[in-house]
Design a protein around this motif. Structure first.
Motif, PDB file in Angstrom:
ATOM      1  N   ALA A  17       0.832  -1.205   0.000  1.00 18.79           N
ATOM      2  CA  ALA A  17       0.000   0.000   0.000  1.00 18.79           C
ATOM      3  C   ALA A  17       0.865   1.254   0.000  1.00 18.79           C
ATOM      4  O   ALA A  17       0.553   2.238  -0.675  1.00 18.79           O
ATOM      5  N   LYS A  18       1.961   1.223   0.742  1.00 19.49           N
ATOM      6  CA  LYS A  18       2.868   2.373   0.789  1.00 19.49           C
ATOM      7  C   LYS A  18       3.634   2.533  -0.519  1.00 19.49           C
ATOM      8  O   LYS A  18       3.876   3.652  -0.965  1.00 19.49           O
ATOM      9  N   ALA A  19       4.013   1.421  -1.125  1.00 22.77           N
ATOM     10  CA  ALA A  19       4.854   1.465  -2.319  1.00 22.77           C
ATOM     11  C   ALA A  19       4.069   1.822  -3.575  1.00 22.77           C
ATOM     12  O   ALA A  19       4.464   2.711  -4.332  1.00 22.77           O
ATOM     13  N   GLU A  20       2.965   1.114  -3.812  1.00 24.63           N
ATOM     14  CA  GLU A  20       2.278   1.294  -5.093  1.00 24.63           C
ATOM     15  C   GLU A  20       0.765   1.384  -5.004  1.00 24.63           C
ATOM     16  O   GLU A  20       0.110   1.667  -5.982  1.00 24.63           O
ATOM     17  N   GLY A  21       0.198   1.110  -3.849  1.00 28.01           N
ATOM     18  CA  GLY A  21      -1.250   1.142  -3.709  1.00 28.01           C
ATOM     19  C   GLY A  21      -1.843  -0.251  -3.822  1.00 28.01           C
ATOM     20  O   GLY A  21      -1.185  -1.184  -4.269  1.00 28.01           O
ATOM     21  N   LEU A  22      -3.092  -0.374  -3.387  1.00 29.10           N
ATOM     22  CA  LEU A  22      -3.766  -1.669  -3.376  1.00 29.10           C
ATOM     23  C   LEU A  22      -4.966  -1.661  -4.312  1.00 29.10           C
ATOM     24  O   LEU A  22      -5.607  -0.631  -4.511  1.00 29.10           O
ATOM     25  N   THR A  23      -5.268  -2.833  -4.856  1.00 24.79           N
ATOM     26  CA  THR A  23      -6.477  -2.986  -5.661  1.00 24.79           C
ATOM     27  C   THR A  23      -7.668  -3.090  -4.718  1.00 24.79           C
ATOM     28  O   THR A  23      -7.516  -3.227  -3.504  1.00 24.79           O
ATOM     29  N   GLU A  24      -8.847  -3.039  -5.278  1.00 22.93           N
ATOM     30  CA  GLU A  24     -10.068  -3.138  -4.472  1.00 22.93           C
ATOM     31  C   GLU A  24     -10.136  -4.471  -3.729  1.00 22.93           C
ATOM     32  O   GLU A  24     -10.520  -4.520  -2.562  1.00 22.93           O
ATOM     33  N   GLU A  25      -9.734  -5.551  -4.395  1.00 21.48           N
ATOM     34  CA  GLU A  25      -9.752  -6.869  -3.748  1.00 21.48           C
ATOM     35  C   GLU A  25      -8.760  -6.914  -2.586  1.00 21.48           C
ATOM     36  O   GLU A  25      -9.044  -7.493  -1.544  1.00 21.48           O
ATOM     37  N   GLU A  26      -7.602  -6.301  -2.778  1.00 21.20           N
ATOM     38  CA  GLU A  26      -6.596  -6.283  -1.713  1.00 21.20           C
ATOM     39  C   GLU A  26      -7.048  -5.424  -0.539  1.00 21.20           C
ATOM     40  O   GLU A  26      -6.780  -5.758   0.615  1.00 21.20           O
ATOM     41  N   LEU A  27      -7.756  -4.343  -0.820  1.00 16.24           N
ATOM     42  CA  LEU A  27      -8.303  -3.518   0.255  1.00 16.24           C
ATOM     43  C   LEU A  27      -9.307  -4.313   1.084  1.00 16.24           C
ATOM     44  O   LEU A  27      -9.299  -4.245   2.318  1.00 16.24           O
ATOM     45  N   GLN A  28     -10.151  -5.065   0.411  1.00 18.75           N
ATOM     46  CA  GLN A  28     -11.134  -5.889   1.114  1.00 18.75           C
ATOM     47  C   GLN A  28     -10.449  -6.978   1.926  1.00 18.75           C
ATOM     48  O   GLN A  28     -10.845  -7.261   3.059  1.00 18.75           O
ATOM     49  N   GLU A  29      -9.414  -7.597   1.353  1.00 14.98           N
ATOM     50  CA  GLU A  29      -8.666  -8.626   2.071  1.00 14.98           C
ATOM     51  C   GLU A  29      -7.990  -8.033   3.297  1.00 14.98           C
ATOM     52  O   GLU A  29      -8.022  -8.615   4.383  1.00 14.98           O
ATOM     53  N   ARG A  30      -7.390  -6.853   3.147  1.00 18.35           N
ATOM     54  CA  ARG A  30      -6.721  -6.185   4.271  1.00 18.35           C
ATOM     55  C   ARG A  30      -7.717  -5.894   5.394  1.00 18.35           C
ATOM     56  O   ARG A  30      -7.438  -6.153   6.563  1.00 18.35           O
ATOM     57  N   ASP A  31      -8.904  -5.382   5.031  1.00 26.07           N
ATOM     58  CA  ASP A  31      -9.919  -5.084   6.043  1.00 26.07           C
ATOM     59  C   ASP A  31     -10.375  -6.352   6.755  1.00 26.07           C
ATOM     60  O   ASP A  31     -10.559  -6.363   7.974  1.00 26.07           O
ATOM     61  N   ARG A  32     -10.542  -7.437   5.991  1.00 25.35           N
ATOM     62  CA  ARG A  32     -10.974  -8.708   6.583  1.00 25.35           C
ATOM     63  C   ARG A  32      -9.902  -9.249   7.527  1.00 25.35           C
ATOM     64  O   ARG A  32     -10.208  -9.682   8.647  1.00 25.35           O
ATOM     65  N   LEU A  33      -8.638  -9.189   7.114  1.00 25.93           N
ATOM     66  CA  LEU A  33      -7.547  -9.680   7.957  1.00 25.93           C
ATOM     67  C   LEU A  33      -7.382  -8.829   9.215  1.00 25.93           C
ATOM     68  O   LEU A  33      -7.122  -9.351  10.305  1.00 25.93           O
ATOM     69  N   ARG A  34      -7.540  -7.522   9.072  1.00 30.22           N
ATOM     70  CA  ARG A  34      -7.466  -6.645  10.246  1.00 30.22           C
ATOM     71  C   ARG A  34      -8.561  -6.975  11.243  1.00 30.22           C
ATOM     72  O   ARG A  34      -8.337  -6.974  12.448  1.00 30.22           O
ATOM     73  N   ARG A  35      -9.760  -7.266  10.744  1.00 22.45           N
ATOM     74  CA  ARG A  35     -10.876  -7.606  11.633  1.00 22.45           C
ATOM     75  C   ARG A  35     -10.579  -8.913  12.361  1.00 22.45           C
ATOM     76  O   ARG A  35     -10.849  -9.050  13.559  1.00 22.45           O
ATOM     77  N   ILE A  36     -10.016  -9.891  11.666  1.00 16.97           N
ATOM     78  CA  ILE A  36      -9.642 -11.164  12.298  1.00 16.97           C
ATOM     79  C   ILE A  36      -8.634 -10.902  13.408  1.00 16.97           C
ATOM     80  O   ILE A  36      -8.747 -11.435  14.517  1.00 16.97           O
ATOM     81  N   TYR A  37      -7.638 -10.061  13.133  1.00 22.74           N
ATOM     82  CA  TYR A  37      -6.600  -9.752  14.115  1.00 22.74           C
ATOM     83  C   TYR A  37      -7.191  -9.040  15.334  1.00 22.74           C
ATOM     84  O   TYR A  37      -6.913  -9.411  16.476  1.00 22.74           O
ATOM     85  N   ILE A  38      -8.021  -8.033  15.105  1.00 18.22           N
ATOM     86  CA  ILE A  38      -8.621  -7.278  16.213  1.00 18.22           C
ATOM     87  C   ILE A  38      -9.509  -8.183  17.058  1.00 18.22           C
ATOM     88  O   ILE A  38      -9.460  -8.130  18.294  1.00 18.22           O
ATOM     89  N   ASP A  39     -10.307  -9.020  16.425  1.00 17.20           N
ATOM     90  CA  ASP A  39     -11.168  -9.941  17.174  1.00 17.20           C
ATOM     91  C   ASP A  39     -10.344 -10.911  18.010  1.00 17.20           C
ATOM     92  O   ASP A  39     -10.718 -11.244  19.135  1.00 17.20           O
ATOM     93  N   SER A  40      -9.220 -11.348  17.485  1.00 19.52           N
ATOM     94  CA  SER A  40      -8.345 -12.255  18.218  1.00 19.52           C
ATOM     95  C   SER A  40      -7.747 -11.573  19.447  1.00 19.52           C
ATOM     96  O   SER A  40      -7.710 -12.157  20.536  1.00 19.52           O
TER      97      SER A  40
END
Length: 67
Positions: A17-40
């Motif tokens: 994300a810092k280097a070149e940016g993320l696609t829409e699918e990668e943004l959704q994956e990042r949000d999903r993974l962050r939610r998994i981490y926060i819930d844990s």
């Protein structure tokens, strides 16, 4: 997915994300993974607090109460 894998993937997406940016699918994956981490983290904290006792000066112990 193991938590180590989740954290590693979050880090890869953060670097990209810092280097070149993320696609829409990668943004959704990042949000999903962050939610998994926060819930844990929340579940671990609740588990730790459920097993926490207050020790009074006289030696008696009592559990923390939920508010």
């Amino acid at each position: 997915m193991k938590m180590d894998e989740v954290i590693a993937r979050i880090n890869v997406l953060a670097k990209k994300a810092k280097a070149e940016g993320l696609t829409e699918e990668e943004l959704q994956e990042r949000d999903r993974l962050r939610r998994i981490y926060i819930d844990s983290v929340k579940a671990n904290l609740v588990g730790q607090l459920d097993n926490t006792y207050i020790v009074e000066p006289d030696g008696t112990r009592h559990k923390l109460n939920r508010k």
